[in-house]
Enzyme design. Structure first.
Site, mmCIF file in Angstrom:
data_model
loop_
_atom_site.group_PDB
_atom_site.id
_atom_site.type_symbol
_atom_site.label_atom_id
_atom_site.label_comp_id
_atom_site.label_asym_id
_atom_site.label_seq_id
_atom_site.Cartn_x
_atom_site.Cartn_y
_atom_site.Cartn_z
ATOM 1 N N LYS A 233 0.709 -1.238 -0.069
ATOM 2 C CA LYS A 233 -0.400 -0.079 -0.085
ATOM 3 C C LYS A 233 1.000 1.275 0.097
ATOM 4 O O LYS A 233 1.981 1.150 -0.061
ATOM 5 C CB LYS A 233 -1.273 0.026 1.314
ATOM 6 C CG LYS A 233 -2.449 -1.077 0.847
ATOM 7 C CD LYS A 233 -2.995 -0.510 1.842
ATOM 8 C CE LYS A 233 -4.778 -2.145 1.413
ATOM 9 N NZ LYS A 233 -5.141 -2.351 2.149
ATOM 10 N N ARG A 273 -2.861 -9.554 5.345
ATOM 11 C CA ARG A 273 -3.485 -10.837 4.184
ATOM 12 C C ARG A 273 -2.578 -9.833 3.463
ATOM 13 O O ARG A 273 -1.978 -8.450 2.586
ATOM 14 C CB ARG A 273 -4.773 -9.349 3.691
ATOM 15 C CG ARG A 273 -5.231 -9.614 2.393
ATOM 16 C CD ARG A 273 -6.770 -8.905 2.936
ATOM 17 N NE ARG A 273 -6.265 -8.612 0.782
ATOM 18 C CZ ARG A 273 -7.022 -8.050 -0.151
ATOM 19 N NH1 ARG A 273 -5.748 -7.159 0.344
ATOM 20 N NH2 ARG A 273 -6.913 -8.344 -0.945
HETATM 21 N N1 PMM Z 1 -7.240 -3.898 1.312
HETATM 22 C C1 PMM Z 1 -7.844 -4.267 -0.420
HETATM 23 C C2 PMM Z 1 -8.920 -5.455 -0.276
HETATM 24 N N2 PMM Z 1 -9.061 -5.764 0.751
HETATM 25 N N3 PMM Z 1 -9.667 -6.725 2.766
HETATM 26 C C3 PMM Z 1 -9.348 -6.146 3.574
HETATM 27 N N4 PMM Z 1 -9.802 -6.992 4.828
HETATM 28 N N5 PMM Z 1 -8.245 -5.211 4.361
HETATM 29 C C4 PMM Z 1 -7.363 -4.321 3.569
HETATM 30 O O1 PMM Z 1 -6.472 -3.712 3.990
HETATM 31 C C5 PMM Z 1 -7.914 -5.105 2.324
HETATM 32 C C6 PMM Z 1 -8.618 -5.506 2.000
HETATM 33 C C7 PMM Z 1 -6.719 -3.499 -0.908
HETATM 34 O O2 PMM Z 1 -5.796 -3.650 -1.813
HETATM 35 P P1 PMM Z 1 -5.492 -4.709 -3.043
HETATM 36 O O3 PMM Z 1 -6.154 -4.028 -4.215
HETATM 37 O O4 PMM Z 1 -4.296 -4.948 -2.896
HETATM 38 O O5 PMM Z 1 -6.615 -6.204 -2.571
#
Ligand code: PMM
Length: 295
Positions: A233, A273
């Protein structure tokens, strides 16, 4: 993965382990599988079902405890996708991975997608809106009887950066997550199945993300397992740039992400994650050994 819990996990655990999720004597690692053409770091790579399933199996082979399948990008500014499109992207992938014995979560803000994914074997619903985007989510989660990640969220992706005002970000996020728990519980969701997430990057500026990461101990006082989604991020890129003009692009943030995974696990996170599973698995193992030796 170990099926017993050692002393390493004990001092940081103040919650019951959510039923239906893999057990380990360390922070869990969730591998990210975005089946989207526009996610900020890996969009387009796994857009086709077969490729996505192979990638999911690969994440599991690398040691992911959970594989998180998402069909709608949530990056800042992202536009929503049609429900039929999100279903078409996610359901076949969830089905195949679940059939192969993988613990799959579905990353969705939409109740019909969550319901369809659980019907084909998803073991967890991961909702970055914490139930705010779709009023139907709470009842679906209550009926599904699987664990549910409620993330701190204030607004849809296209406008979330306009809602990043906080007095004390840790206190504000704690209060807002607590309100989510109350509402979900009123809708019939079993609190023992709720996992909370501070929502790094969602209506947060980089300083908010760091403060929340450092404030996990306060958030843990809510008494729920915490999931931390820091992988690649903006706040990581900004810290790598160290105040300089050149930001580090998302693909160059994996080592730093693993360092953040270690910090999150040492701070008591239940799950991280991540895109790069192997590095974060090593990182959370180091955090578990560190925690054990501090007893
Ligand atoms: N961030 C993204 C997508 N899903 N789910 C949870 N639980 N927490 C997060 O911080 C989160 C998520 C966005 O990131 P990506 O585009 O890399 O999936």
């Amino acid at each position: 993965m170990s099926t017993t819990e050692s002393a390493a996990a004990r001092p940081l655990r103040t919650f019951p382990w959510p039923e239906g999720l893999p057990r380990a004597d360390r922070c869990l690692v969730m591998g990210i599988l975005n089946v989207t053409p526009d996610s900020f770091s890996d969009g387009g790579l796994y857009a086709r079902t077969r490729q996505a399933v192979d990638r999911g199996l690969d994440l599991a082979a690398q040691g992911a405890d959970i594989v998180d399948v998402g069909g709608e990008s949530t990056r800042p500014g992202a536009r929503p996708v049609a429900l039929a499109e999100e279903l078409a992207r996610t359901v076949p992938v969830v089905r195949e991975l679940a059939r192969a014995g993988v613990c799959v979560s579905v990353d969705t803000m939409h109740a019909p997608v969550a319901r369809a994914a659980v019907e084909v074997g998803a073991c967890l619903i991961n909702d970055v809106s914490g139930g705010l985007a779709d009023p139907g989510m709470g009842p679906v989660v209550a009926a599904a009887g699987v664990p549910y990640v409620a993330t701190h969220w204030r607004a849809p992706s296209r406008e979330m950066d306009r809602h990043a005002d906080y007095g004390d970000v840790v206190a504000d996020v704690t209060v807002e997550l607590d309100a989510r728990v109350r509402q979900l519980t009123l809708q019939g969701v079993d609190p023992a199945r709720i996992v909370l997430d501070p929502g790094l990057g969602f209506s947060k500026r980089t300083e908010h993300d760091w403060t929340l990461l450092a404030g996990l101990g306060t958030l843990r006082q809510l008494g729920f397992p915490l999931l931390v989604g820091a992988s690649r991020k903006r706040f990581i890129g900004a810290a790598l740039a160290n105040g300089g003009a050149g930001d580090v692009p998302p693909g160059g943030r994996d080592s730093a992400t693993a360092a953040v995974s270690a910090l999150a696990a040492a701070g008591g996170a239940f799950c991280v994650r991540v895109h790069d599973v192997r590095a974060s698995l090593d990182a959370v193992r180091m955090a578990a050994a560190y925690a054990a030796s501090r007893l």
